[in-house]
Scaffold this motif. Structure first.
Motif, short mmCIF file in Angstrom:
data_model
loop_
_atom_site.label_atom_id
_atom_site.label_comp_id
_atom_site.label_asym_id
_atom_site.label_seq_id
_atom_site.Cartn_x
_atom_site.Cartn_y
_atom_site.Cartn_z
N ALA A 108 -3.38 63.86 129.01
CA ALA A 108 -2.08 64.15 128.45
C ALA A 108 -1.24 65.12 129.44
O ALA A 108 -0.05 64.77 129.61
CB ALA A 108 -2.08 64.77 126.93
N THR A 110 -1.29 65.22 132.63
CA THR A 110 -0.88 64.61 133.79
C THR A 110 0.73 64.01 133.63
O THR A 110 1.17 63.93 134.52
CB THR A 110 -1.61 63.51 134.18
OG1 THR A 110 -1.76 62.36 133.35
CG2 THR A 110 -2.96 64.17 134.40
N GLY A 111 1.15 63.78 132.33
CA GLY A 111 2.20 63.02 132.05
C GLY A 111 2.38 61.68 132.42
O GLY A 111 3.37 60.73 132.38
N ARG A 112 1.08 61.17 133.00
CA ARG A 112 1.06 59.71 133.48
C ARG A 112 0.84 58.84 132.26
O ARG A 112 0.44 59.40 131.20
CB ARG A 112 -0.09 59.38 134.32
CG ARG A 112 0.10 60.26 135.70
CD ARG A 112 -0.95 60.35 136.58
NE ARG A 112 -1.75 58.92 136.68
CZ ARG A 112 -2.86 58.78 137.31
NH1 ARG A 112 -3.44 59.79 137.86
NH2 ARG A 112 -3.35 57.34 137.76
N PHE A 136 -1.12 63.59 122.04
CA PHE A 136 0.01 63.00 122.80
C PHE A 136 1.36 63.31 121.87
O PHE A 136 1.89 62.20 121.34
CB PHE A 136 -0.18 61.63 122.88
CG PHE A 136 -1.39 61.36 123.69
CD1 PHE A 136 -1.61 61.46 125.33
CD2 PHE A 136 -2.45 60.92 123.07
CE1 PHE A 136 -2.73 61.34 125.99
CE2 PHE A 136 -3.96 60.67 124.11
CZ PHE A 136 -3.68 60.90 125.19
N ARG A 139 5.02 61.35 121.90
CA ARG A 139 4.71 60.17 122.60
C ARG A 139 4.75 58.99 121.85
O ARG A 139 3.92 59.04 120.74
CB ARG A 139 3.53 60.20 123.68
CG ARG A 139 4.05 61.28 124.67
CD ARG A 139 2.68 61.24 125.81
NE ARG A 139 2.75 60.25 126.49
CZ ARG A 139 1.90 60.03 127.66
NH1 ARG A 139 1.24 61.18 128.04
NH2 ARG A 139 2.06 59.03 128.55
N GLY A 188 6.59 56.46 129.05
CA GLY A 188 5.81 57.41 128.41
C GLY A 188 4.86 56.82 127.39
O GLY A 188 4.52 57.78 126.65
#
Length: 317
Positions: A108, A110-112, A136, A139, A188
């Protein structure tokens, strides 16, 4: 869908309305008593477990009983998502444990894009919702599918919206549908892509497990590569006092080269096999095992296909 839905009987509704630990205990006690009085149902799983898992006849019979109990408990868990209030479901979620929360926290952070790849094990719906809320938050969740689910199944899964998860289904039937899923991930979304779909779902890859020449639908490598996403293997199992989310080693996909596809297929295969060995009684798809086995192009008769698949099961090394 309401708590008065006619498809849920009176007794089932009453049990499903109880707290998680209480309904698990009641169902196990009821199941054990009924089995002692009338005998336990024989489904054929015992012979399968003896041959494929190399279990003793005693252990195979025990696992067969656990399969029947697991089926009853799964029905109760799905019914609970329909009949229990949102605050009650949130209380149930307190009894969901994760084996490696740090792995999910790192993914989570990493934002990837993140691709969760569970098996069809246990009562996974509330567990997935719990992961979204804990790791998350904020998201959206995108559940990929290639066929229409049963209306009741869809209603159960959509209930997770009420516990604070923005969720949508996405039906992938062609290239454009797949690319749309990629776009959602890049924006996202956390994607759920089950790793144990049968080969008919497409892009089948050989992933031999338990000595069988099984094949599974396999699009995880392409999805991860196009989204630059992290893949997190999962297996959600039901335990007496709650649920356990087993987290496998996280990985990513770097290229489209055949050797990279083979590497990723090997990782997914290892995850499937480890999950089945750990809790074989909780895999939903044992009765459809022959769908994962190859048949020759010359075989066209349905009965012959069944016999050929059964022979592979009988002679598993």
């Amino acid at each position: 869908m309401t708590e008065n839905d006619p498809r849920i009987g009176f007794l089932a509704r009453r049990i499903a309305g109880l707290p998680l630990r209480t309904r698990r205990r009641i169902l196990r006690a009821r199941f054990t008593l009924a089995g002692a009085l009338r005998g336990f149902e024989k489904t054929g799983h015992a012979g399968l477990f003896q041959r494929v898992l190399r279990q003793s006849s005693r252990e195979a019979r025990r696992l067969e009983r656990e399969v029947n109990l697991h089926n009853l408990q799964t029905e109760a868990e799905w019914a609970a998502l329909l009949v229990r209030s949102v605050p009650a479901l949130k209380r149930d979620a307190r009894h969901i444990a994760v084996t490696d929360p740090a792995a999910l926290e790192r993914a989570a952070a990493t934002g990837r894009p993140v691709i969760l790849t569970p098996l069809h094990m246990g009562a996974y719906v509330l567990a997935l919702a719990c992961l979204m809320v804990r790791f998350f938050p904020g998201r959206p969740l995108l559940v990929l599918r290639q066929r229409d689910d049963m209306p009741l199944e869809t209603a159960v899964m959509e209930r997770i919206r009420e516990v604070g998860v923005t969720m949508r289904f996405h039906q992938v039937t062609d290239r454009m549908g797949f690319l749309e899923a990629v776009r959602f991930a890049r924006n996202g979304a956390v994607i759920v892509n089950f790793c144990d779909l049968d080969p008919a779902y497409g892009a089948a890859a050989p992933m031999p497990v338990l000595g069988l020449e099984t094949r599974f639908a396999f699009g995880t490598d392409t999805l991860a590569r196009l989204t630059n996403g992290l893949v997190v293997p999962l297996a959600c199992t039901m335990e007496p006092e709650g649920d356990l989310v087993r987290v496998g080693p996280t990985f990513e996909v770097h290229t489209s080269a055949p050797e990279e596809r083979a590497r990723v297929a090997g990782l997914v295969r290892a995850h499937i096999e480890a999950s089945l060995r750990a809790r074989p009684e909780q895999w939903h798809l044992w009765s459809a095992l022959r769908d994962y086995l190859p048949v020759t192009d010359t075989v066209t008769d349905a009965a012959s296909r069944t016999e050929e698949a059964d022979e592979q099961i009988r002679t598993a090394a």
